[in-house]
Design a protein around this motif. Sequence first.
Motif, PDB file in Angstrom:
ATOM      1  N   LEU A   1      50.754 -11.812 -10.331  1.00  0.00           N
ATOM      2  CA  LEU A   1      50.992 -10.870  -9.232  1.00  0.00           C
ATOM      3  C   LEU A   1      51.474 -11.667  -8.014  1.00  0.00           C
ATOM      4  O   LEU A   1      50.797 -12.577  -7.552  1.00  0.00           O
ATOM      5  N   ARG A   2      52.654 -11.321  -7.506  1.00  0.00           N
ATOM      6  CA  ARG A   2      53.209 -12.006  -6.336  1.00  0.00           C
ATOM      7  C   ARG A   2      53.081 -11.110  -5.104  1.00  0.00           C
ATOM      8  O   ARG A   2      53.537  -9.971  -5.129  1.00  0.00           O
ATOM      9  N   PRO A   3      52.480 -11.628  -4.026  1.00  0.00           N
ATOM     10  CA  PRO A   3      52.419 -10.819  -2.803  1.00  0.00           C
ATOM     11  C   PRO A   3      53.758 -10.811  -2.088  1.00  0.00           C
ATOM     12  O   PRO A   3      54.429 -11.841  -2.013  1.00  0.00           O
ATOM     13  N   VAL A   4      54.151  -9.653  -1.577  1.00  0.00           N
ATOM     14  CA  VAL A   4      55.370  -9.532  -0.761  1.00  0.00           C
ATOM     15  C   VAL A   4      54.965  -8.921   0.584  1.00  0.00           C
ATOM     16  O   VAL A   4      54.593  -7.753   0.659  1.00  0.00           O
ATOM     17  N   ASP A   5      55.035  -9.752   1.618  1.00  0.00           N
ATOM     18  CA  ASP A   5      54.673  -9.321   2.974  1.00  0.00           C
ATOM     19  C   ASP A   5      55.782  -8.435   3.526  1.00  0.00           C
ATOM     20  O   ASP A   5      56.928  -8.858   3.620  1.00  0.00           O
ATOM     21  N   VAL A   6      55.448  -7.196   3.870  1.00  0.00           N
ATOM     22  CA  VAL A   6      56.462  -6.278   4.411  1.00  0.00           C
ATOM     23  C   VAL A   6      56.204  -5.928   5.874  1.00  0.00           C
ATOM     24  O   VAL A   6      56.897  -5.075   6.424  1.00  0.00           O
ATOM     25  N   GLY A   7      55.217  -6.588   6.509  1.00  0.00           N
ATOM     26  CA  GLY A   7      55.065  -6.430   7.950  1.00  0.00           C
ATOM     27  C   GLY A   7      53.920  -5.545   8.386  1.00  0.00           C
ATOM     28  O   GLY A   7      52.869  -5.515   7.740  1.00  0.00           O
ATOM     29  N   PRO A   8      54.109  -4.838   9.494  1.00  0.00           N
ATOM     30  CA  PRO A   8      53.002  -4.129  10.135  1.00  0.00           C
ATOM     31  C   PRO A   8      52.481  -2.953   9.301  1.00  0.00           C
ATOM     32  O   PRO A   8      53.132  -2.495   8.360  1.00  0.00           O
ATOM     33  N   LEU A   9      51.323  -2.486   9.692  1.00  0.00           N
ATOM     34  CA  LEU A   9      50.658  -1.394   8.981  1.00  0.00           C
ATOM     35  C   LEU A   9      51.524  -0.137   8.911  1.00  0.00           C
ATOM     36  O   LEU A   9      51.368   0.676   7.997  1.00  0.00           O
ATOM     37  N   SER A  10      52.457   0.007   9.848  1.00  0.00           N
ATOM     38  CA  SER A  10      53.319   1.196   9.848  1.00  0.00           C
ATOM     39  C   SER A  10      54.256   1.234   8.636  1.00  0.00           C
ATOM     40  O   SER A  10      54.889   2.253   8.377  1.00  0.00           O
ATOM     41  N   ARG A  11      54.340   0.132   7.882  1.00  0.00           N
ATOM     42  CA  ARG A  11      55.135   0.153   6.643  1.00  0.00           C
ATOM     43  C   ARG A  11      54.361   0.770   5.480  1.00  0.00           C
ATOM     44  O   ARG A  11      54.902   0.925   4.384  1.00  0.00           O
TER      45      ARG A  11
END
Lengths: 230, 230
Positions: free
Chosen positions: B190-200
């Motif tokens: 499992l690879r984590p992908v950071d997509v930013g703030p909680l609003s995503r």
Amino acid sequence: MEELTILPHNPGAAVAILGGTGQQGRGLAQRFARAGLRVTVGSRDPARAREAVAGWTGSPSAPPIQVADNAAAVATADVTVLAVPYATIDPLLDQLRTQFKAGSLAIDLTVPVTFAAGKMAMLEVAEGSAAEHIRARLPAEVRLACTFKTIPAHLLGAGFEPLDCDEFVCGDSDEARADAAALVGLLPGLRPVDVGPLSRARSIEHMTALAIAINRRHKIHDARFRVVGL
Amino acid sequence: MEELTILPHNPGAAVAILGGTGQQGRGLAQRFARAGLRVTVGSRDPARAREAVAGWTGSPSAPPIQVADNAAAVATADVTVLAVPYATIDPLLDQLRTQFKAGSLAIDLTVPVTFAAGKMAMLEVAEGSAAEHIRARLPAEVRLACTFKTIPAHLLGAGFEPLDCDEFVCGDSDEARADAAALVGLLPGLRPVDVGPLSRARSIEHMTALAIAINRRHKIHDARFRVVGL
């Protein structure tokens, strides 16, 4: 009216690309022409579009691409691809909605996002999604499917490399989805994934927003998706 | 208060899994315990949960998993995973919001969908997403990240096969996202992908809806996503 699919029976179907001089439209026009479809780029300014298209198709081996004004392009098209920004859809359809051939297929690939103050955000759409917004503005005898929403415009317009990802398809009938999936399947390395009715379009539009967020955060350009387990 | 990440400095961090006897919670509890975290399954009914957990950890080589009532599990946790249905979040947080340790991290993995009349649909959420709904109900000194929303529960709970996909992470601070990404990284494949703030989070929740739609339409069980180009 009985619905019929277009593409499986007609590999030389006439495709109009509106907004054909943007990256997305250009990429689709070139790739569809190479796949054997009869492609017309529709433009508000055919003289300028003709110049742009001549720039891409300069090589003698390039397949021909026609240019026409938007109304003429739509009037003869089996498939009309709306490769224009979401913000320009309303005036465009006000002008063209009576031009579509009955039984023809429109392809929505718009993504309702804004970049106000450098922040990307989804636009709220009263109908639920850009696709449903467009559905509400098309005559009932024009079919609608949504696809090519998540494939990066930059990648589509950058040449003919295999695209190496999946592209989601939803639409208002089995036939509309089958035609859209056939279009997707014409592009090497792109697999169509049928996700059902047009009401799924909002989820697809959110995937594009996520791809844009990933591009910006990770300083890349071509984030796109593959479904695992299918 | 200065924020600190938990997991990079503390490989034996205490993790509470609320809803630990569902497929998702069970899978995360077993996989985190195997990765060396100190796992406590929180339950409204610890006696019943103890029986369930004993069923999974019967083999002498299985790492230990504790069981406690929800309040006790949360009170000692560095990380609390909210592996409960979205519909039960409000009463759960009403009961537990004063129990969280200051500076601890909550993980939201809820997905606001309904299956009314056999049709899957996203629930509207006034705050924008389930994650933002939960943020509004947690004390400010508890950090929040959202992840494990798109990995199929069935797959998480089915054993220890590598998961072979990406998992999206968003959160209210760099530190919250770093911790959530570290948790994701503990699961093989499992690879984590950071997509930013909680609003995503809403976009991530739509991806889960799309995975469910793909599962139902294509009669599969484990549709999930890989980001191409990253």
